[in-house]
Enzyme design. Structure first.
Site, PDB file in Angstrom:
ATOM      1  N   GLU A 294     115.943 116.097  -1.118  1.00 27.86           N
ATOM      2  CA  GLU A 294     116.750 115.265  -0.563  1.00 27.86           C
ATOM      3  C   GLU A 294     118.157 115.911  -0.036  1.00 27.86           C
ATOM      4  O   GLU A 294     118.680 115.375   0.848  1.00 27.86           O
ATOM      5  CB  GLU A 294     117.220 113.946  -1.469  1.00 27.86           C
ATOM      6  CG  GLU A 294     115.803 113.259  -1.925  1.00 27.86           C
ATOM      7  CD  GLU A 294     116.070 112.160  -2.556  1.00 27.86           C
ATOM      8  OE1 GLU A 294     117.156 111.613  -2.695  1.00 27.86           O
ATOM      9  OE2 GLU A 294     115.101 111.220  -2.697  1.00 27.86           O
TER      10      GLU A 294
ATOM     11  N   CYS B  72     104.006 105.980  -3.700  1.00 25.31           N
ATOM     12  CA  CYS B  72     105.025 106.973  -4.768  1.00 25.31           C
ATOM     13  C   CYS B  72     103.978 107.035  -5.953  1.00 25.31           C
ATOM     14  O   CYS B  72     103.304 106.107  -6.550  1.00 25.31           O
ATOM     15  CB  CYS B  72     106.106 105.746  -5.369  1.00 25.31           C
ATOM     16  SG  CYS B  72     106.943 106.372  -6.632  1.00 25.31           S
TER      17      CYS B  72
ATOM     18  N   CYS C  60     103.587 114.285  -6.111  1.00 25.19           N
ATOM     19  CA  CYS C  60     104.937 113.525  -5.826  1.00 25.19           C
ATOM     20  C   CYS C  60     105.312 113.579  -4.440  1.00 25.19           C
ATOM     21  O   CYS C  60     105.063 114.715  -3.639  1.00 25.19           O
ATOM     22  CB  CYS C  60     105.962 114.320  -6.545  1.00 25.19           C
ATOM     23  SG  CYS C  60     107.676 113.664  -6.095  1.00 25.19           S
TER      24      CYS C  60
ATOM     25  N   HIS D   1     107.736 113.645  -2.546  1.00 26.46           N
ATOM     26  CA  HIS D   1     108.782 114.808  -2.085  1.00 26.46           C
ATOM     27  C   HIS D   1     107.945 116.168  -1.650  1.00 26.46           C
ATOM     28  O   HIS D   1     108.323 116.947  -0.880  1.00 26.46           O
ATOM     29  CB  HIS D   1     109.767 114.925  -2.659  1.00 26.46           C
ATOM     30  CG  HIS D   1     110.713 113.971  -2.678  1.00 26.46           C
ATOM     31  ND1 HIS D   1     110.605 112.559  -3.197  1.00 26.46           N
ATOM     32  CD2 HIS D   1     112.224 113.704  -2.205  1.00 26.46           C
ATOM     33  CE1 HIS D   1     111.446 111.705  -2.942  1.00 26.46           C
ATOM     34  NE2 HIS D   1     112.418 112.405  -2.566  1.00 26.46           N
TER      35      HIS D   1
ATOM     36  N   ASP E 159     107.912 102.741  -1.895  1.00 31.93           N
ATOM     37  CA  ASP E 159     108.220 103.858  -2.714  1.00 31.93           C
ATOM     38  C   ASP E 159     109.546 103.724  -3.565  1.00 31.93           C
ATOM     39  O   ASP E 159     110.391 102.888  -2.874  1.00 31.93           O
ATOM     40  CB  ASP E 159     108.351 105.188  -1.814  1.00 31.93           C
ATOM     41  CG  ASP E 159     108.617 106.437  -2.418  1.00 31.93           C
ATOM     42  OD1 ASP E 159     108.015 106.641  -3.575  1.00 31.93           O
ATOM     43  OD2 ASP E 159     109.403 107.048  -1.994  1.00 31.93           O
ATOM     44  N   SER E 160     109.807 104.612  -4.083  1.00 33.98           N
ATOM     45  CA  SER E 160     111.163 104.685  -5.078  1.00 33.98           C
ATOM     46  C   SER E 160     112.216 104.741  -3.953  1.00 33.98           C
ATOM     47  O   SER E 160     113.334 104.868  -4.344  1.00 33.98           O
ATOM     48  CB  SER E 160     111.284 105.526  -6.076  1.00 33.98           C
ATOM     49  OG  SER E 160     110.821 106.786  -5.456  1.00 33.98           O
TER      50      SER E 160
HETATM   51  N1  DGL Z   1     108.318 108.973  -5.171  1.00 33.90           N
HETATM   52  C1  DGL Z   1     108.455 109.702  -6.497  1.00 33.90           C
HETATM   53  C2  DGL Z   1     106.806 109.871  -6.827  1.00 33.90           C
HETATM   54  O1  DGL Z   1     106.171 110.216  -6.015  1.00 33.90           O
HETATM   55  C3  DGL Z   1     109.228 110.533  -6.678  1.00 33.90           C
HETATM   56  C4  DGL Z   1     110.937 110.256  -6.773  1.00 33.90           C
HETATM   57  C5  DGL Z   1     111.315 109.611  -7.906  1.00 33.90           C
HETATM   58  O2  DGL Z   1     111.225 110.208  -9.024  1.00 33.90           O
HETATM   59  O3  DGL Z   1     111.352 108.358  -7.606  1.00 33.90           O
HETATM   60  O4  DGL Z   1     106.823 110.190  -7.875  1.00 33.90           O
END
Ligand code: DGL
Length: 270
Positions: free
Chosen positions: A152, A73, A184, A186, A10-11
């Site tokens: 976050e 992600c 997303c 989060h 993931d990011s």
């Molecule tokens: N993990 C990213 C997503 O699910 C969200 C956070 C980001 O913008 O990197 O799209």
């Protein structure tokens, strides 16, 4: 093959909501996670950049002998999965298709909202998959970029988060959607606030559940499910900010990171 780990990336920290689901549905599987905390967010970057980052991370995971890769992600799944999947020797799964499948099954009036990062909404991939399943459904996208920093910051149940949620989701409510994809990583953590905004008659879909189910099905079909002969030793890599990652992970995963000694956290620069 059976006892090789599964690569998940993931990011940053968000993909841990997917890891949590994999740990719950596939407790014998060993996970190697990469959180690109140095380059987060992906949600406001171009498709080319997100694909380049995702390719780099996938190669790193392949160097750890993973038997499959899960892109945990939404933004990377939307921009990079179809390209990278053709370049690698192991099966790859993203979160978008499973999320779309669940939403298509859940809707009663065929009006579906998709909330996600700017990139995910711009990609139109949820809509594409939803229309493949049900060509008559109507899909309404809404980017909610402030949700990621709010999560976050730990402002999960907070008046400000509720106000932001009310403002972002008012357009979707006007469109009379009966199902919303939490598109997303989060957003599942904001489920309660979002549900409060949209009311109980709207079904919220967390793609992580169906992603873990599809992973399990894919491994079972290949006879690649871990035989559970030894307890899994999960390893988490981050590209920066290990301490913040550890705190976040410990607040959402069922295992304590580092302290118990059965989970490892390492910082690695790509
Ligand atoms: N993990 C990213 C997503 O699910 C969200 C956070 C980001 O913008 O990197 O799209």
């Amino acid at each position: 093959m059976k006892n090789l780990p599964i690569g998940v990336f993931d990011s940053g920290v968000g993909g841990l909501t997917v890891v949590k689901e994999i740990m719950s549905q596939l407790p014998d599987e060993e996970i190697i996670y990469f959180g690109d905390t140095a380059r987060v967010p992906y949600g406001n970057k171009s498709g080319e950049t997100v694909t380049a980052y995702s390719r780099q991370i996938t190669r790193f995971l392949l160097s750890k002998q993973v038997k499959a890769v899960v892109i945990a992600c939404n933004t990377a799944s939307a921009f990079a999965l179809e390209t990278i999947r053709q370049e690698v020797p192991v099966p790859m799964l993203g979160v978008v298709k499973p999320g779309a499948k669940t939403a298509a099954a859940a809707t009663r009036n065929g009006r579906i909202g998709v909330i996600g990062t700017e990139g995910t909404v711009r990609s139109g991939l949820y809509e594409e998959y939803l229309r493949e399943i049900n060509p008559r459904c109507r899909v309404y996208g809404q980017a909610c970029p402030l949700f990621v920093p709010l999560v976050e910051e730990g402002w999960i149940r907070d008046e400000i988060t509720k106000q932001v949620s009310d403002r972002y989701l008012s357009n979707l409510l006007k469109e009379d959607v009966d199902t919303i994809v939490l598109g997303c990583t989060h957003y599942p953590l904001l489920r309660e606030v979002v549900q409060e905004t949209v009311g109980e008659r709207v079904t919220l879909v967390n793609p992580a559940y169906e992603t873990a189910r599809e992973l399990k099905k894919m491994l079972a079909e290949r006879d690649w499910l871990n035989d559970g002969s030894k307890p899994p030793n999960h390893t988490f890599y981050v590209s920066d900010g290990a301490e913040k990652f550890r705190q976040f992970a410990n607040s959402i995963l069922p295992c304590e990171m580092i302290e118990t000694g059965d989970v490892f956290l390492k910082v690695f620069s790509l």
